[in-house]
Motif scaffolding. Structure first.
Motif, PDB file in Angstrom:
ATOM      1  N   ILE A 105       0.859  -1.177   0.000  1.00  0.00           N
ATOM      2  CA  ILE A 105       0.000   0.000   0.000  1.00  0.00           C
ATOM      3  C   ILE A 105       0.902   1.237   0.000  1.00  0.00           C
ATOM      4  O   ILE A 105       1.982   1.215   0.590  1.00  0.00           O
ATOM      5  CB  ILE A 105      -0.943   0.006   1.226  1.00  0.00           C
ATOM      6  CG1 ILE A 105      -2.026   1.084   1.084  1.00  0.00           C
ATOM      7  CG2 ILE A 105      -0.164   0.201   2.507  1.00  0.00           C
ATOM      8  CD1 ILE A 105      -3.128   0.966   2.119  1.00  0.00           C
ATOM      9  N   PRO A 106       0.493   2.313  -0.678  1.00  0.00           N
ATOM     10  CA  PRO A 106       1.263   3.556  -0.590  1.00  0.00           C
ATOM     11  C   PRO A 106       1.216   4.104   0.839  1.00  0.00           C
ATOM     12  O   PRO A 106       0.171   4.089   1.484  1.00  0.00           O
ATOM     13  CB  PRO A 106       0.534   4.501  -1.548  1.00  0.00           C
ATOM     14  CG  PRO A 106      -0.290   3.638  -2.427  1.00  0.00           C
ATOM     15  CD  PRO A 106      -0.613   2.417  -1.627  1.00  0.00           C
ATOM     16  N   MET A 107       2.319   4.580   1.325  1.00  0.00           N
ATOM     17  CA  MET A 107       2.380   5.111   2.695  1.00  0.00           C
ATOM     18  C   MET A 107       1.472   6.332   2.860  1.00  0.00           C
ATOM     19  O   MET A 107       0.997   6.588   3.953  1.00  0.00           O
ATOM     20  CB  MET A 107       3.831   5.452   3.054  1.00  0.00           C
ATOM     21  CG  MET A 107       4.048   5.720   4.508  1.00  0.00           C
ATOM     22  SD  MET A 107       3.743   4.244   5.489  1.00  0.00           S
ATOM     23  CE  MET A 107       4.489   4.713   7.022  1.00  0.00           C
ATOM     24  N   SER A 108       1.204   7.040   1.780  1.00  0.00           N
ATOM     25  CA  SER A 108       0.327   8.209   1.857  1.00  0.00           C
ATOM     26  C   SER A 108      -1.122   7.823   2.171  1.00  0.00           C
ATOM     27  O   SER A 108      -1.907   8.659   2.602  1.00  0.00           O
ATOM     28  CB  SER A 108       0.387   9.005   0.551  1.00  0.00           C
ATOM     29  OG  SER A 108      -0.024   8.182  -0.520  1.00  0.00           O
ATOM     30  N   LYS A 109      -1.493   6.547   1.998  1.00  0.00           N
ATOM     31  CA  LYS A 109      -2.850   6.085   2.279  1.00  0.00           C
ATOM     32  C   LYS A 109      -2.969   5.394   3.633  1.00  0.00           C
ATOM     33  O   LYS A 109      -3.992   4.803   3.953  1.00  0.00           O
ATOM     34  CB  LYS A 109      -3.304   5.133   1.180  1.00  0.00           C
ATOM     35  CG  LYS A 109      -3.310   5.770  -0.196  1.00  0.00           C
ATOM     36  CD  LYS A 109      -4.421   5.228  -1.028  1.00  0.00           C
ATOM     37  CE  LYS A 109      -4.353   5.765  -2.423  1.00  0.00           C
ATOM     38  NZ  LYS A 109      -4.928   7.047  -2.600  1.00  0.00           N
ATOM     39  N   VAL A 110      -1.902   5.457   4.437  1.00  0.00           N
ATOM     40  CA  VAL A 110      -1.879   4.802   5.751  1.00  0.00           C
ATOM     41  C   VAL A 110      -2.201   5.834   6.822  1.00  0.00           C
ATOM     42  O   VAL A 110      -1.733   6.973   6.776  1.00  0.00           O
ATOM     43  CB  VAL A 110      -0.501   4.165   5.998  1.00  0.00           C
ATOM     44  CG1 VAL A 110      -0.365   3.680   7.422  1.00  0.00           C
ATOM     45  CG2 VAL A 110      -0.266   3.028   5.021  1.00  0.00           C
ATOM     46  N   GLU A 111      -2.995   5.432   7.798  1.00  0.00           N
ATOM     47  CA  GLU A 111      -3.334   6.304   8.939  1.00  0.00           C
ATOM     48  C   GLU A 111      -2.493   5.967  10.170  1.00  0.00           C
ATOM     49  O   GLU A 111      -2.095   6.847  10.911  1.00  0.00           O
ATOM     50  CB  GLU A 111      -4.818   6.149   9.271  1.00  0.00           C
ATOM     51  CG  GLU A 111      -5.351   7.194  10.200  1.00  0.00           C
ATOM     52  CD  GLU A 111      -5.290   8.599   9.614  1.00  0.00           C
ATOM     53  OE1 GLU A 111      -5.087   9.534  10.397  1.00  0.00           O
ATOM     54  OE2 GLU A 111      -5.421   8.768   8.389  1.00  0.00           O
ATOM     55  N   ALA A 112      -2.221   4.663  10.378  1.00  0.00           N
ATOM     56  CA  ALA A 112      -1.451   4.240  11.550  1.00  0.00           C
ATOM     57  C   ALA A 112      -0.768   2.908  11.261  1.00  0.00           C
ATOM     58  O   ALA A 112      -1.285   2.092  10.502  1.00  0.00           O
ATOM     59  CB  ALA A 112      -2.361   4.093  12.760  1.00  0.00           C
ATOM     60  N   VAL A 113       0.384   2.703  11.897  1.00  0.00           N
ATOM     61  CA  VAL A 113       1.123   1.448  11.770  1.00  0.00           C
ATOM     62  C   VAL A 113       1.644   1.072  13.157  1.00  0.00           C
ATOM     63  O   VAL A 113       2.292   1.874  13.814  1.00  0.00           O
ATOM     64  CB  VAL A 113       2.336   1.575  10.812  1.00  0.00           C
ATOM     65  CG1 VAL A 113       3.100   0.270  10.732  1.00  0.00           C
ATOM     66  CG2 VAL A 113       1.908   2.030   9.437  1.00  0.00           C
ATOM     67  N   ASP A 114       1.315  -0.145  13.588  1.00  0.00           N
ATOM     68  CA  ASP A 114       1.911  -0.733  14.783  1.00  0.00           C
ATOM     69  C   ASP A 114       2.845  -1.826  14.293  1.00  0.00           C
ATOM     70  O   ASP A 114       2.381  -2.831  13.756  1.00  0.00           O
ATOM     71  CB  ASP A 114       0.859  -1.326  15.716  1.00  0.00           C
ATOM     72  CG  ASP A 114      -0.006  -0.260  16.358  1.00  0.00           C
ATOM     73  OD1 ASP A 114       0.538   0.804  16.697  1.00  0.00           O
ATOM     74  OD2 ASP A 114      -1.222  -0.492  16.514  1.00  0.00           O
ATOM     75  N   ILE A 115       4.147  -1.632  14.457  1.00  0.00           N
ATOM     76  CA  ILE A 115       5.107  -2.559  13.873  1.00  0.00           C
ATOM     77  C   ILE A 115       5.256  -3.792  14.772  1.00  0.00           C
ATOM     78  O   ILE A 115       5.442  -3.678  15.970  1.00  0.00           O
ATOM     79  CB  ILE A 115       6.459  -1.853  13.643  1.00  0.00           C
ATOM     80  CG1 ILE A 115       6.232  -0.728  12.627  1.00  0.00           C
ATOM     81  CG2 ILE A 115       7.503  -2.840  13.147  1.00  0.00           C
ATOM     82  CD1 ILE A 115       7.419   0.063  12.245  1.00  0.00           C
ATOM     83  N   GLY A 116       5.134  -4.971  14.134  1.00  0.00           N
ATOM     84  CA  GLY A 116       5.198  -6.243  14.854  1.00  0.00           C
ATOM     85  C   GLY A 116       6.615  -6.691  15.150  1.00  0.00           C
ATOM     86  O   GLY A 116       7.581  -5.957  14.957  1.00  0.00           O
ATOM     87  N   SER A 117       6.733  -7.926  15.591  1.00  0.00           N
ATOM     88  CA  SER A 117       8.030  -8.451  16.026  1.00  0.00           C
ATOM     89  C   SER A 117       8.793  -9.185  14.947  1.00  0.00           C
ATOM     90  O   SER A 117       9.889  -9.651  15.178  1.00  0.00           O
ATOM     91  CB  SER A 117       7.826  -9.412  17.192  1.00  0.00           C
ATOM     92  OG  SER A 117       7.177 -10.591  16.738  1.00  0.00           O
ATOM     93  N   ASP A 118       8.206  -9.352  13.809  1.00  0.00           N
ATOM     94  CA  ASP A 118       8.899 -10.104  12.766  1.00  0.00           C
ATOM     95  C   ASP A 118       9.750  -9.147  11.985  1.00  0.00           C
ATOM     96  O   ASP A 118      10.411  -9.309  11.110  1.00  0.00           O
ATOM     97  CB  ASP A 118       7.912 -10.844  11.893  1.00  0.00           C
ATOM     98  CG  ASP A 118       6.881  -9.915  11.255  1.00  0.00           C
ATOM     99  OD1 ASP A 118       6.872  -8.726  11.588  1.00  0.00           O
ATOM    100  OD2 ASP A 118       6.084 -10.391  10.454  1.00  0.00           O
TER     101      ASP A 118
END
Length: 136
Positions: free
Chosen positions: A123-136
């Motif tokens: 997905i384009p980062m401009s269309k992202v509202e939030a990201v919770d980065i996982g452990s992988d």
């Protein structure tokens, strides 16, 4: 004053080495990785494994008061966008893994990619509202 004979010292050393040799190493099971959670601007949420930015530099570029800072994805716990895109940058709050909070404008003219339960995902980062980065 105590006197220890050579035989007693050798016996104690052998006993100690036998005890060390008999001690079993405790092996913990591996920690199961959890996916990153990506929420888009229209409210859709995706669980994504192996979240990455295509290319070799796995870092995001943040602008704060004219200064540019590169922040590695491995050091980020989550990203929250707080405003609209303007000149390829978007106001954001980044929470590093080690605590604290960074606020500035995040460069968003790139895509993020990974693997979802449906296979390859991006997905384009401009269309992202939030990201919770996982452990992988």
């Amino acid at each position: 004053m105590y006197r220890i004979s050579i035989k007693s010292l050798i016996f104690l050393m052998l006993l100690f080495s036998w005890l060390i040799g008999c001690a079993k190493e405790v092996v913990l099971p591996p920690v199961e990785p959890w996916p990153s959670k990506v929420v888009t601007s229209d409210g859709m949420g995706y669980f994504v494994y192996n979240l990455r930015i295509p290319g070799t530099k796995q870092a995001v570029k943040m602008r704060e008061g004219g200064a540019i800072t590169w922040i590695p994805l491995a050091d980020i716990a989550n990203i929250r966008f707080t405003g609209p895109v303007c000149d390829q940058y978007r106001p954001a709050r980044i929470s590093p893994l080690r605590g604290g909070r960074l606020e500035g404008e995040l460069f968003v003219d790139f895509i993020i990619e990974g693997t979802s339960d449906q296979g390859y995902w991006n997905i384009p980062m401009s269309k992202v509202e939030a990201v919770d980065i996982g452990s992988d």
